[in-house]
Design a protein around this motif. Structure first.
Motif, PDB file in Angstrom:
ATOM      1  N   UNK A 206       0.830  -1.211   0.000  1.00  0.00           N
ATOM      2  CA  UNK A 206       0.000   0.000   0.000  1.00  0.00           C
ATOM      3  C   UNK A 206       0.858   1.252   0.000  1.00  0.00           C
ATOM      4  N   UNK A 207       1.943   1.278   0.802  1.00  0.00           N
ATOM      5  CA  UNK A 207       2.825   2.444   0.827  1.00  0.00           C
ATOM      6  C   UNK A 207       3.460   2.667  -0.543  1.00  0.00           C
ATOM      7  N   UNK A 208       3.869   1.572  -1.197  1.00  0.00           N
ATOM      8  CA  UNK A 208       4.474   1.691  -2.520  1.00  0.00           C
ATOM      9  C   UNK A 208       3.473   2.266  -3.520  1.00  0.00           C
ATOM     10  N   UNK A 209       2.236   1.810  -3.467  1.00  0.00           N
ATOM     11  CA  UNK A 209       1.212   2.326  -4.380  1.00  0.00           C
ATOM     12  C   UNK A 209       0.947   3.811  -4.122  1.00  0.00           C
ATOM     13  N   UNK A 210       0.905   4.198  -2.844  1.00  0.00           N
ATOM     14  CA  UNK A 210       0.689   5.605  -2.511  1.00  0.00           C
ATOM     15  C   UNK A 210       1.844   6.469  -3.003  1.00  0.00           C
ATOM     16  N   UNK A 211       3.071   5.887  -2.994  1.00  0.00           N
ATOM     17  CA  UNK A 211       4.245   6.629  -3.435  1.00  0.00           C
ATOM     18  C   UNK A 211       4.422   6.586  -4.947  1.00  0.00           C
ATOM     19  N   UNK A 212       3.561   5.851  -5.634  1.00  0.00           N
ATOM     20  CA  UNK A 212       3.646   5.756  -7.076  1.00  0.00           C
ATOM     21  C   UNK A 212       4.796   4.906  -7.566  1.00  0.00           C
ATOM     22  N   UNK A 213       5.249   3.949  -6.762  1.00  0.00           N
ATOM     23  CA  UNK A 213       6.334   3.062  -7.161  1.00  0.00           C
ATOM     24  C   UNK A 213       5.799   1.650  -7.366  1.00  0.00           C
ATOM     25  N   UNK A 214       6.620   0.816  -7.994  1.00  0.00           N
ATOM     26  CA  UNK A 214       6.202  -0.542  -8.370  1.00  0.00           C
ATOM     27  C   UNK A 214       6.195  -1.457  -7.149  1.00  0.00           C
ATOM     28  N   UNK A 215       5.040  -1.992  -6.763  1.00  0.00           N
ATOM     29  CA  UNK A 215       4.991  -2.899  -5.618  1.00  0.00           C
ATOM     30  C   UNK A 215       5.075  -4.368  -5.994  1.00  0.00           C
ATOM     31  N   UNK A 216       5.396  -4.683  -7.263  1.00  0.00           N
ATOM     32  CA  UNK A 216       5.262  -6.070  -7.725  1.00  0.00           C
ATOM     33  C   UNK A 216       6.061  -7.060  -6.886  1.00  0.00           C
ATOM     34  N   UNK A 217       7.323  -6.759  -6.581  1.00  0.00           N
ATOM     35  CA  UNK A 217       8.119  -7.688  -5.776  1.00  0.00           C
ATOM     36  C   UNK A 217       7.517  -7.898  -4.404  1.00  0.00           C
ATOM     37  N   UNK A 218       7.045  -6.819  -3.824  1.00  0.00           N
ATOM     38  CA  UNK A 218       6.399  -6.912  -2.513  1.00  0.00           C
ATOM     39  C   UNK A 218       5.101  -7.701  -2.610  1.00  0.00           C
ATOM     40  N   UNK A 219       4.337  -7.447  -3.662  1.00  0.00           N
ATOM     41  CA  UNK A 219       3.056  -8.124  -3.816  1.00  0.00           C
ATOM     42  C   UNK A 219       3.247  -9.639  -3.959  1.00  0.00           C
ATOM     43  N   UNK A 220       4.280 -10.034  -4.694  1.00  0.00           N
ATOM     44  CA  UNK A 220       4.533 -11.460  -4.856  1.00  0.00           C
ATOM     45  C   UNK A 220       4.921 -12.125  -3.553  1.00  0.00           C
ATOM     46  N   UNK A 221       5.800 -11.470  -2.776  1.00  0.00           N
ATOM     47  CA  UNK A 221       6.202 -12.022  -1.481  1.00  0.00           C
ATOM     48  C   UNK A 221       5.009 -12.130  -0.549  1.00  0.00           C
ATOM     49  N   UNK A 222       4.133 -11.106  -0.593  1.00  0.00           N
ATOM     50  CA  UNK A 222       2.946 -11.131   0.257  1.00  0.00           C
ATOM     51  C   UNK A 222       2.010 -12.267  -0.132  1.00  0.00           C
ATOM     52  N   UNK A 223       1.738 -12.410  -1.413  1.00  0.00           N
ATOM     53  CA  UNK A 223       0.807 -13.445  -1.869  1.00  0.00           C
ATOM     54  C   UNK A 223       1.288 -14.829  -1.474  1.00  0.00           C
ATOM     55  N   UNK A 224       2.582 -15.045  -1.606  1.00  0.00           N
ATOM     56  CA  UNK A 224       3.114 -16.370  -1.290  1.00  0.00           C
ATOM     57  C   UNK A 224       3.032 -16.652   0.210  1.00  0.00           C
ATOM     58  N   UNK A 225       3.433 -15.678   1.025  1.00  0.00           N
ATOM     59  CA  UNK A 225       3.381 -15.869   2.475  1.00  0.00           C
ATOM     60  C   UNK A 225       1.941 -16.031   2.945  1.00  0.00           C
TER      61      UNK A 225
END
Length: 645
Positions: A452-471
């Motif tokens: 969410x912080x990455x999206x608010x900052x306008x940066x790519x959250x893809x790596x974070x999103x993948x780690x989150x989905x897997x965990x």
């Protein structure tokens, strides 16, 4: 605020009156602290306890001002109280106390000798190591009031004995400077200089520690109380000794006004919330490096885990968002190998925590969500991404993401890295090696918050999103247990194998750690009422959840005895009031009523640390409070969930 007042039945009792403690703080980590009836039951009690460079380093200076009333006939009545090595309590001035009360956080005592009534009030200067003690004649008189200044200068965790050098005394116009460290000022000063031998601290004896010390009778102040309204006051301070503080009445008046302002800034909905808001103020301090949090009085300094768990309640729930922003930025600057230091209380910086850094991710996320401060989120995002990268790659103490399932694992010989960190003779009581449930709930929660912080900052959250989905997927698949609750630890070494052995098992002991899997903002699971009720039936007490269910192997219902006994019981059934926060959040999400969950805490506010919430309590009835009488995360979590209801 709730009324906190005691009459002669409590004040005059050498046990009941000594079991209730008051606290006044200076905003720097120093404090004044004692009991309702004036008996010093801890080595930590004193009227001027001074913080050093950090809140963890404190020294006891002015121990007490023992009042004695001298009548025109020459008769003397002593109003102080001391317990001695042989168990004798003398004098017993508490037998003349008719009332103790907290008025806007300022303690007040009232002694009555026939028609003679004398009141004492005490306060500290915010931002300065200074205490003011004033005595006012309410009725009767004329009399003379003598005040014996009892002193020391030592580490707050130790004792000073008469077989060492006497404290150095330097005279001033209105008192003395003791050990070049603190100054006493008041009327009619007469220096004395004499050891009082064998003062006993009953709470230290109960904790299995050395209970005796010798105190230095430095001298006596004296003043006339001729008609009602007359006062005799003493000041003691430890910084800039040449700069005299304002008059005692001004110090006390300023403290009362500031306390009212602190409560007003929190905008409390009721008296209990107002009381907790003022209690929270004691823990937020300013050091040479900026704002910080004292984990608990009287013996803790700053611990990152405690600070971040308490963050929302202490800062966002009390109108301190600007100070909180400053604190979060300062903590981010200290990250090392993707970790926050656990504490420097031990005299060295230690990083032995797996969850402190994850709580930091949570605190930053909550700050941005509650305040809308997206600039701070963008500023800290690179450092927070660094935390994730370090955990994915592996950092200290075997803390790493398991590539097999994306969950966090941890463990190192001789270490206890979760909040259940007690050790006895260097051996962890609850090592919880493997994948603890609350650690992985925090990992899932932290990753989601960073997306969410990455999206608010306008940066790519893809790596974070993948780690989150897997965990998240692994958490939902692996942590539910056939027992009807969640596993406490996955992939823990089997008891017959050493750390790192090939065989592993999943630990299903019923503990409260699983509450975070339902209570966090981005919790991996949704609670259902039957599960929450089953957990509550085993763990819930009037002061919060137990750390282990009764009947489980190792359950200990009393948090008592010497250091080894207390540490052995610390997380083996002892109640932790801070866990009431996650329990209430979980119950709310399960659509259960929660108002009745606060009753025990409300009743506790005038029972132990006055107006505050204790660190721990016995797991077995009557759930007597133990540990620090004033604990940051206990106050903060109760305050937080009361405000969000």
């Amino acid at each position: 605020m709730i009324p906190i007042s005691f009459g002669p039945q409590v004040c005059g009792d050498p046990v009941a009156g000594a079991a209730r403690e008051w606290l006044v703080t200076d905003g720097r980590g120093g404090y004044a602290m004692g009991t309702v009836n004036g008996l010093r039951t801890r080595r930590y009690h004193g009227l001027l306890v001074v913080a050093g460079q950090t809140p963890a380093v404190r020294r006891v200076g002015l121990v007490g001002l023992d009042p004695a009333v001298v009548f025109p006939s020459g008769a003397q009545v002593r109003l102080g109280a001391h317990e001695w090595a042989d168990g004798t309590v003398d004098p017993r001035g508490f037998e003349l106390l008719e009332e103790f009360t907290l008025v806007d956080g300022v303690p007040r005592w009232r002694w009555r000798i026939g028609d003679l009534v004398i009141e004492r009030e005490l306060a500290m200067t915010y931002g300065r190591s200074c205490v003011a003690v004033t005595h006012r004649l309410v009725s009767g008189g004329p009399v003379r009031l003598d005040l014996s200044a009892v002193c020391t200068w030592r580490d707050a965790h130790g004792e000073r004995r008469a077989d060492g050098p006497a404290p150095r005394m330097e005279p001033t116009a209105d008192g003395a400077v003791v050990e070049g460290a603190f100054r006493l000022a008041g009327p009619g000063w007469e220096p004395h200089g004499q050891w009082w031998l064998g003062v006993r601290h009953r709470e230290e004896a109960a904790r299995g520690l050395h209970p005796h010390e010798d105190l230095w009778y430095a001298g006596r102040f004296s003043g006339a109380l001729e008609s009602p309204g007359d006062t005799v006051s003493v000041l003691a301070w430890a910084d800039d000794l040449a700069d005299e503080p304002p008059a005692a009445a001004e110090v006390i008046g300023a403290a009362r006004r500031r306390n009212r302002a602190v409560v007003a800034a929190a905008r409390p909905a009721d008296a209990v919330t107002a009381t907790l808001a003022l209690a929270a103020d004691a823990f937020v301090v300013r050091t040479a490096t900026g704002p910080d949090v004292v984990a608990g009085y009287p013996w803790f300094g700053a611990w990152s885990r405690d600070t971040m768990i308490a963050y929302e309640g202490l800062f966002l729930g009390t109108g301190r968002a600007d100070e909180g922003r400053e604190l979060l930025r300062a903590y981010a600057a200290t990250l090392s190998e993707g970790m926050l230091a656990n504490t420097a209380d031990t005299g060295r910086v230690e990083y032995n925590t797996v969850d402190g850094t994850l709580w930091f991710l949570h605190a930053v996320s909550r700050h941005v969500t509650v305040t809308g401060d997206t600039d701070l989120g963008a500023e800290l995002l690179p450092a927070l991404r660094g935390v994730v990268e370090a955990h994915l790659a592996g950092t200290r103490y075997g803390i790493r993401v398991d590539p097999a399932d994306g969950l966090l694992t941890q463990g190192a010989p001789g270490e206890a890295l979760t909040w259940m960190d007690a050790r006895v003779y260097g051996v962890p009581v609850t090592p919880r090696v493997g994948k603890p449930v609350e650690v992985n709930a925090l990992w899932v929660n932290g990753l989601a918050g960073l997306v969410e912080l990455a999206e608010l900052a306008g940066t790519d959250p893809d790596g974070l999103r993948g780690a989150h989905s897997r965990a998240l997927e692994s958490f939902r698949r692996r942590f539910p247990s056939p027992s009807g609750w969640l596993y406490d630890v996955l992939d823990s070494p089997a008891p017959t194998y050493p750390l790192g052995g090939a065989a592993h098992h999943d630990d299903d002991l019923l503990r409260p750690n699983q509450l975070l899997a339902w209570s966090l903002p981005y919790a991996p699971l949704t609670p259902d009422e039957p599960t929450v009720r089953r957990i509550g039936a085993e763990l819930l007490t009037p002061l919060g959840p137990r750390s282990l269910a009764p009947g489980a192997e190792g359950y200990t219902g009393r948090h008592r005895g010497g250091p080894a006994e207390r540490d052995g019981a610390y997380h083996q059934g002892t109640v932790w009031p801070w866990l009431l926060g996650p329990y209430v959040d979980t119950a709310r999400r399960a659509k259960m009523p929660v108002d009745n969950l606060f009753t025990g805490i409300h009743s506790h506010l005038p029972e132990f640390g006055l107006g505050s919430v204790s660190e721990t309590a016995d797991g077995s009835a009557p759930h007597t409070a133990t540990g620090c009488p004033f604990q940051a995360w206990s106050v903060a979590e109760v305050l937080r969930v009361r405000r969000t209801g």
